[in-house]
Design a protein around this motif. Structure first.
Motif, PDB file in Angstrom:
ATOM      1  N   ALA A 387       0.815  -1.213   0.000  1.00 45.62           N
ATOM      2  CA  ALA A 387       0.000   0.000   0.000  1.00 45.62           C
ATOM      3  C   ALA A 387       0.851   1.268   0.000  1.00 45.62           C
ATOM      4  CB  ALA A 387      -0.928  -0.001   1.220  1.00 45.62           C
ATOM      5  N   VAL A 388       2.011   1.211   0.642  1.00 44.84           N
ATOM      6  CA  VAL A 388       2.818   2.423   0.840  1.00 44.84           C
ATOM      7  C   VAL A 388       3.768   2.680  -0.320  1.00 44.84           C
ATOM      8  CG1 VAL A 388       4.643   3.435   2.277  1.00 44.84           C
ATOM      9  CG2 VAL A 388       2.645   2.358   3.338  1.00 44.84           C
ATOM     10  N   VAL A 389       4.313   1.616  -0.936  1.00 46.52           N
ATOM     11  CA  VAL A 389       5.335   1.795  -1.966  1.00 46.52           C
ATOM     12  C   VAL A 389       4.850   2.661  -3.126  1.00 46.52           C
ATOM     13  CG1 VAL A 389       6.702   0.589  -3.714  1.00 46.52           C
ATOM     14  CG2 VAL A 389       6.669  -0.246  -1.372  1.00 46.52           C
ATOM     15  N   PRO A 390       3.611   2.503  -3.639  1.00 44.34           N
ATOM     16  CA  PRO A 390       3.164   3.406  -4.710  1.00 44.34           C
ATOM     17  C   PRO A 390       3.167   4.874  -4.298  1.00 44.34           C
ATOM     18  CG  PRO A 390       1.721   1.500  -4.571  1.00 44.34           C
ATOM     19  CD  PRO A 390       2.626   1.442  -3.376  1.00 44.34           C
ATOM     20  N   LEU A 391       2.920   5.137  -3.012  1.00 47.01           N
ATOM     21  CA  LEU A 391       2.938   6.528  -2.546  1.00 47.01           C
ATOM     22  C   LEU A 391       4.338   7.111  -2.603  1.00 47.01           C
ATOM     23  CD1 LEU A 391       0.536   6.248   0.539  1.00 47.01           C
ATOM     24  CD2 LEU A 391      -0.007   6.942  -1.809  1.00 47.01           C
ATOM     25  N   THR A 392       5.349   6.275  -2.426  1.00 48.41           N
ATOM     26  CA  THR A 392       6.724   6.782  -2.539  1.00 48.41           C
ATOM     27  C   THR A 392       7.047   7.162  -3.982  1.00 48.41           C
ATOM     28  OG1 THR A 392       7.760   4.600  -2.893  1.00 48.41           O
ATOM     29  CG2 THR A 392       7.416   5.306  -0.609  1.00 48.41           C
ATOM     30  N   ALA A 393       6.428   6.446  -4.938  1.00 46.27           N
ATOM     31  CA  ALA A 393       6.632   6.818  -6.343  1.00 46.27           C
ATOM     32  C   ALA A 393       6.049   8.199  -6.610  1.00 46.27           C
ATOM     33  CB  ALA A 393       5.982   5.782  -7.259  1.00 46.27           C
TER      34      ALA A 393
END
Length: 447
Positions: A387-393
Motif C-alpha cells: 500500500a505504501v510503496v506506490p505513494l513513494t513513487a
C-alpha cells in the motif's frame, strides 16, 4: 466494473499528464442518440480520454485485433466497445462490419452514444487524414430507426496534446458544436446511398477541422508552437496559467495566419522565423524556461515566500522520494527503453506503449517489494508495503518536479540579479517578437 476501470484509467491519465482540461462539455447532449467523432493522434490514449472524461456513457468502435489481445481485449469488452474489421488488419474479415454497424445502430436507436475515429488509424500527420465513410453510414442507418425526438446528433471532439509522447505534458479534450443528422429514405436492411454519405462525411470532416489543429506541413506546427509561447508569455507573475482551451484557440489563429503571412510577406515571415530561432537559442543557452522570464516573480517577498514553501516541501518529501527513486528507477528506465524500441519512431504509439508498460512493470515492482517484506517481516508488513510503496513513487515524482522548477527559478533569479542586462535583453526581444506577430495578425485579421 466499468465504473471502476473508468476511475482507474482516469487516475493513470492524470499521472501521465501533469495537466488535463475538458472544454465544451455544454455542447454534449445529456440524452438522446449521439455519435462522437474524434481525431486520432495518440493510439490507445485517445479512446481512454473520451471514455474517462466524457459526460456520457459511450460505446467505442475499436479495431478488431484489440479484442484478441489478452489484457486490452478484456478492457475493450468491459467498456462495451464494438469491433471494427479493417482490411489492413491481418485475420480480419470486412464483411463482418455489417454486424458492427447493426450493433452501433442498435445502441443509437436505444438513445445511447457511440464514438468513432473516422480517420481509421492513429497518426502524427500535420492535419486530418481523409475520413472513412463508416460514421456517416452508421448515422443514416440509425436515423432511419428513430421514430421519436430527439434526433441523432454528431458531436465533434478534438484531442490536443502539447507533446503527446512526453511524460507529464498537457492535454485538452475539446467538444465542438453538435449537429443533427437528417434521415434519408431507406428500406429495411438497405445501405444509405453514396451521395448523402459523401455529403455527411464532408460535414463531419469540416466539424472535426474546427476542433483540431490543421497545417499542410509539420514545420508550421513547430513554428506556431514557439510563437504561441511567446504571445502567451506574461511579464508579471500570473495568478494562474492560461487555460488549454485559450492556448488551443490561439494556436488555431496562428495557424490560420501562417500560410497567409508566408505567401504575402515572405521576407517578413523569414525574418520573424529567424528572430524566433535566435530567441529560443538564447533561452536554451541561459538554461531558462520562457515562463521564468518574468521580472514580477523576483520581488523580495515573492522570492522569500517561494523559497520557504519549496524548502519545506522538499524536506518533507525527501525521505519518501529517495525510497521511491531507489525502488522505481529500474522500472521507469525499462518503460522508456521498451517504449522507444517498440514504437520504432512512431510518436502516435509511444505514449500508449509507455502507459501499458508502466501498468505492467510498476505493479510488478510493488508486488516484488511487498513479497520481500512479507518474507522478512510477515504478512501484515507485506500488505502495508504494497500500500505504501506506490505513494513513494508519487512523492518522488512531486519532489523532482518541484526541484526542477526550483533549479530553473534559481537560474532565472541569478540572471536577473547578476546579469540583468542579459535578462532585460531577452525580455525586450520577446516583447519585440510578440509585437511583430500581433501586428502581422492585425494586418490580415487573424490574431
Amino acid at each position: 466494473m466499468r465504473g471502476l476501470f473508468r476511475a482507474l484509467f482516469g487516475l493513470i491519465l492524470r499521472i501521465f499528464f501533469r495537466r488535463i482540461e475538458v472544454s465544451g462539455v455544454e455542447h454534449v447532449p445529456r440524452s438522446g442518440p449521439v455519435i462522437f467523432v474524434l481525431n486520432h493522434p495518440s493510439g490507445l490514449i485517445d479512446p481512454a480520454f473520451l471514455l474517462c472524461l466524457a459526460p456520457r456513457r459511450i460505446s467505442l468502435l475499436a479495431k478488431a485485433p484489440l479484442f484478441r489481445m489478452p489484457v486490452i481485449g478484456f478492457f475493450c469488452r468491459a467498456f462495451e466497445a464494438i469491433p471494427v474489421h479493417r482490411r489492413q488488419d491481418a485475420g480480419s474479415d470486412p464483411s463482418q462490419n455489417r454486424e458492427t454497424f447493426d450493433t452501433a445502430r442498435g445502441v443509437l436507436a436505444r438513445g445511447g452514444a457511440i464514438a468513432i475515429f473516422p480517420e481509421g488509424a492513429s497518426h502524427s500527420d500535420p492535419k486530418l487524414r481523409p475520413l472513412k465513410t463508416g460514421a456517416a453510414r452508421i448515422a443514416f442507418g440509425a436515423a432511419r430507426r428513430l421514430t421519436e425526438s430527439p434526433p441523432l446528433r454528431v458531436v465533434p471532439a478534438g484531442l490536443y496534446y502539447r507533446a503527446k509522447h512526453i511524460f507529464r505534458s498537457a492535454a485538452l479534450l475539446y467538444f465542438g458544436e453538435p449537429f443533427a443528422v437528417a434521415p434519408v429514405a431507406l428500406e429495411p436492411g438497405e445501405e444509405p446511398p453514396a451521395g448523402p454519405v459523401r455529403e455527411l462525411t464532408a460535414r463531419i470532416e469540416q466539424a472535426l477541422a474546427a476542433v483540431t489543429l490543421q497545417a499542410e506541413q509539420a514545420e508550421a506546427h513547430a513554428l506556431v508552437d514557439r510563437a504561441q509561447r511567446i504571445v502567451s508569455a506574461q511579464d508579471d507573475a500570473p495568478a494562474s496559467p492560461r487555460s488549454l482551451a485559450d492556448e488551443f484557440a490561439l494556436r488555431r489563429r496562428l495557424l490560420a495566419a501562417y500560410d497567409v503571412v508566408r505567401a504575402q510577406w515572405p521576407e517578413r515571415f523569414a525574418a520573424l522565423a529567424t528572430r524566433i530561432d535566435r530567441y529560443e537559442a538564447a533561452l536554451s543557452v541561459a538554461g531558462l524556461d520562457p515562463r521564468q522570464l518574468a521580472p514580477g516573480r523576483f520581488t523580495p517577498g515573492r522570492v522569500a515566500g517561494y523559497v520557504g514553501k519549496a524548502a519545506l516541501v522538499l524536506v518533507l518529501l525527501l525521505p519518501a522520494a529517495l525510497v521511491g527513486v531507489a525502488v522505481h528507477y529500474p522500472a521507469y528506465r525499462t518503460v522508456g527503453f521498451v517504449a522507444t524500441g517498440m514504437a520504432q519512431g512512431a510518436e502516435d504509439a509511444l505514449a500508449s506503449i509507455k502507459v501499458l508498460a508502466a501498468m505492467l512493470l510498476f505493479p510488478l515492482t510493488w508486488g516484488g517489494v511487498a513479497a520481500a517484506v512479507w518474507l522478512r517481516w510477515g504478512v501484515e508488513a507485506g500488505l502495508l508495503a504494497f500500500a505504501v510503496v506506490p505513494l513513494t513513487a508519487y512523492a518522488a515524482l512531486v519532489f523532482f518536479e518541484r526541484l526542477d522548477r526550483i533549479i530553473g527559478g534559481a537560474r532565472a533569479l541569478s540572471l536577473f540579479v547578476f546579469r540583468r542586462w542579459a535578462f532585460l535583453q531577452l525580455l525586450a526581444e520577446r516583447k519585440g517578437i510578440r509585437e511583430e506577430i500581433l501586428a502581422l495578425g492585425r494586418e490580415i485579421g487573424a490574431v
